[in-house]
Write an enzyme that holds these catalytic residues in place. Structure first.
Site, mmCIF file in Angstrom:
data_model
loop_
_atom_site.group_PDB
_atom_site.id
_atom_site.type_symbol
_atom_site.label_atom_id
_atom_site.label_comp_id
_atom_site.label_asym_id
_atom_site.label_seq_id
_atom_site.Cartn_x
_atom_site.Cartn_y
_atom_site.Cartn_z
ATOM 1 N N ARG A 82 -11.776 15.991 7.564
ATOM 2 C CA ARG A 82 -12.555 16.329 6.365
ATOM 3 C C ARG A 82 -13.997 16.642 6.752
ATOM 4 N NH1 ARG A 82 -11.053 10.993 3.080
ATOM 5 N NH2 ARG A 82 -9.460 10.632 4.649
ATOM 6 N N ASN B 252 0.865 -1.176 0.000
ATOM 7 C CA ASN B 252 0.000 0.000 0.000
ATOM 8 C C ASN B 252 0.905 1.230 0.000
ATOM 9 O OD1 ASN B 252 -1.786 2.055 0.507
ATOM 10 N ND2 ASN B 252 -2.750 1.094 2.282
ATOM 11 N N HIS C 35 -12.959 3.000 0.000
ATOM 12 C CA HIS C 35 -12.923 1.977 1.065
ATOM 13 C C HIS C 35 -13.586 0.673 0.615
ATOM 14 C CE1 HIS C 35 -13.038 5.406 4.294
ATOM 15 N NE2 HIS C 35 -11.782 5.033 4.100
ATOM 16 N N GLU D 198 -8.148 -5.147 5.270
ATOM 17 C CA GLU D 198 -8.028 -4.851 3.844
ATOM 18 C C GLU D 198 -6.874 -5.616 3.212
ATOM 19 O OE1 GLU D 198 -8.427 -0.830 5.387
ATOM 20 O OE2 GLU D 198 -9.263 -0.255 3.443
ATOM 21 N N ARG E 269 -2.624 -2.075 -3.416
ATOM 22 C CA ARG E 269 -3.821 -1.264 -3.215
ATOM 23 C C ARG E 269 -3.734 -0.068 -4.164
ATOM 24 N NH1 ARG E 269 -5.089 3.285 1.115
ATOM 25 N NH2 ARG E 269 -7.265 3.566 0.586
#
Ligand code: ADP
Length: 401
Positions: free
Chosen positions: A241, A7, A180, A387, A91
């Site tokens: 965010r 990743n 996601h 993940e 990823r």
């Protein structure tokens, strides 16, 4: 068979080497400060002390070279040679509308990923660099790209279209993509196992609450709607965010307050959300401490907004799917913040959701736990996301084809 999962971020790289026979993690690590002074690799192997090595790394290729050397190192390594790595799963954040599933990387795939850079300018470039660097060092090992967006490609048009001039979709591909995806797919699959049901037969709402936050409606194993949109800025309140706001606030900030577009971007991405409301930070543990220690008003308000937004989303997605069988919470906050889950799930009996408050307070979630009462029509779970394992499994599936 062993799969390496990579990743790649702009200056960091996370990796895991997974043994697919027992799904065990042989080694996991993090390389930080790639291309800047003070590069450092930290590797963890079960049963051993953490291994830290500081070494200048001018780019991702040098970083991956160090990862591979560490994995085969006589003392710190876990495999004898790189030949033991059957494939590398990468990823990749954005797969555009092109990729609804993972793919084996070819030159054409890389070209497409380059086309998607304008959709994910911060994320796709380091992802591509990571693939290129691995290809250079392991030219005979298959590379697979696993996309954050792929799982959401099943969304119907009515869910992914923004009510903007249609040409902006046709010409500029402005639409909801969702992110996601790997995590939502993984926990939705785990819920089906917990319920001993075929995933095709259940309606699940998956709540991924980490630094980034997204909630997805998974009907029969397919994503039919999700809160993140054209970018990962849309949807629910996040660490820094804003999530969804009135878009006219943007023009107001520019016209009335004189902010530049870059400054507005900075406000919405880096200064809003949990940090913006609380004024304390992005880490939920600081918000909790402020509530526990001094009943801090803004910290409490942050928790209330967070829980309320998740609650409204659950209601919306229950309506979108004409029902809901299960709700699952995952990622840092989803797994470890009972304060948020209780706010999201209280007074939801009308929907068939009965939370067991004592189970919800259990901090030791292990492989997962059910937090609804036995009488609850809708089952509620907390399940740790994985993940990396999902990426490894998709990689294995593709190279075996
Ligand atoms: P990312 O989206 O970067 O993968 P994570 O899933 O690791 O993020 O989630 C990070 C968030 O989880 C942070 O806001 C952090 O405060 C929160 N978190 C982690 N551990 C705990 C905990 N024990 N209690 C409350 N919040 C936690």
């Amino acid at each position: 068979m062993k799969i390496l999962v990579i990743n790649c971020g702009s200056s960091s790289l996370k990796y895991q080497l997974i043994n697919m026979e027992d799904k065990g993690v042989l080694a996991q690590g993090l390389v930080e400060r790639i291309g800047i002074s003070g590069s450092i690799l930290t590797q963890k192997v079960d049963g051993r002390d953490k291994y830290v090595i500081e070494s200048p790394l001018k780019d991702h290729q040098e970083a991956i070279d160090l990862v591979l050397r560490t994995l085969v190192d006589d003392n710190q390594g876990v495999i004898k040679s790189m030949e033991e790595i059957s494939a590398v799963g990468h990823r990749v954040v954005h797969g555009g509308e092109k990729y609804a599933t993972s793919v084996v990387v070819t030159e054409e795939v890389i070209k497409n990923l380059e086309d998607f850079i304008k959709l994910a300018p911060l994320h796709n470039p380091p992802n591509i660099i990571g693939i290129r660097a691995c290809q250079a060092l392991m030219p005979n090992t298959p590379m697979v790209a696993v996309f954050d967006t792929a799982f959401h490609q099943t969304m119907p048009e009515k869910a992914f279209m923004y009510p903007l001039p249609y040409e902006l979709y046709k010409e500029d591909h402005i639409r909801r993509y969702g992110f996601h995806g790997t995590s939502h797919k993984y926990v939705a699959g785990e819920v089906a196992k917990w319920m001993k049901k075929d995933i095709k037969d259940i309606k699940t709402i998956t709540c991924h609450l980490g630094n980034g936050v997204s909630v997805t409606a998974v009907n029969g194993g397919q994503s039919i709607d999700t809160t993140m949109g054209f970018t990962p800025l849309d949807g629910i309140i996040m660490g820094s965010r804003s999530g969804s706001i009135d878009p006219a606030i943007v023009t107001y900030l520019v016209k009335e307050k004189g902010y530049s577009i870059d400054e507005v971007n900075e406000i919405l991405n880096k200064k809003s959300g949990v940090l913006g409301i609380s004024g304390l930070g992005t880490d939920f543990r600081d918000i909790r401490a402020a509530v526990e220690e001094r009943n801090d008003k803004r910290a409490l308000l942050t928790m209330d907004i967070y829980g309320y937004q998740i609650k409204k989303q659950i209601g919306a997605y229950a309506a979108a799917m004409a029902g809901v069988d299960a709700i699952v919470f995952t990622a840092g906050i989803g797994e470890h913040a009972p304060e948020i889950r209780v706010r999201a799930l209280t007074d939801m009996e009308f929907l068939g959701i009965e939370l067991d408050v004592d189970k919800n307070d259990n901090q030791n979630i292990g492989d997962g736990m059910e937090i609804s009462k036995p009488s609850s029509k809708v089952k509620v779970f907390v399940i740790p996301t994985n993940e990396e394992l999902m990426i490894a499994e998709e990689t294995l599936e593709l190279i075996q084809k």
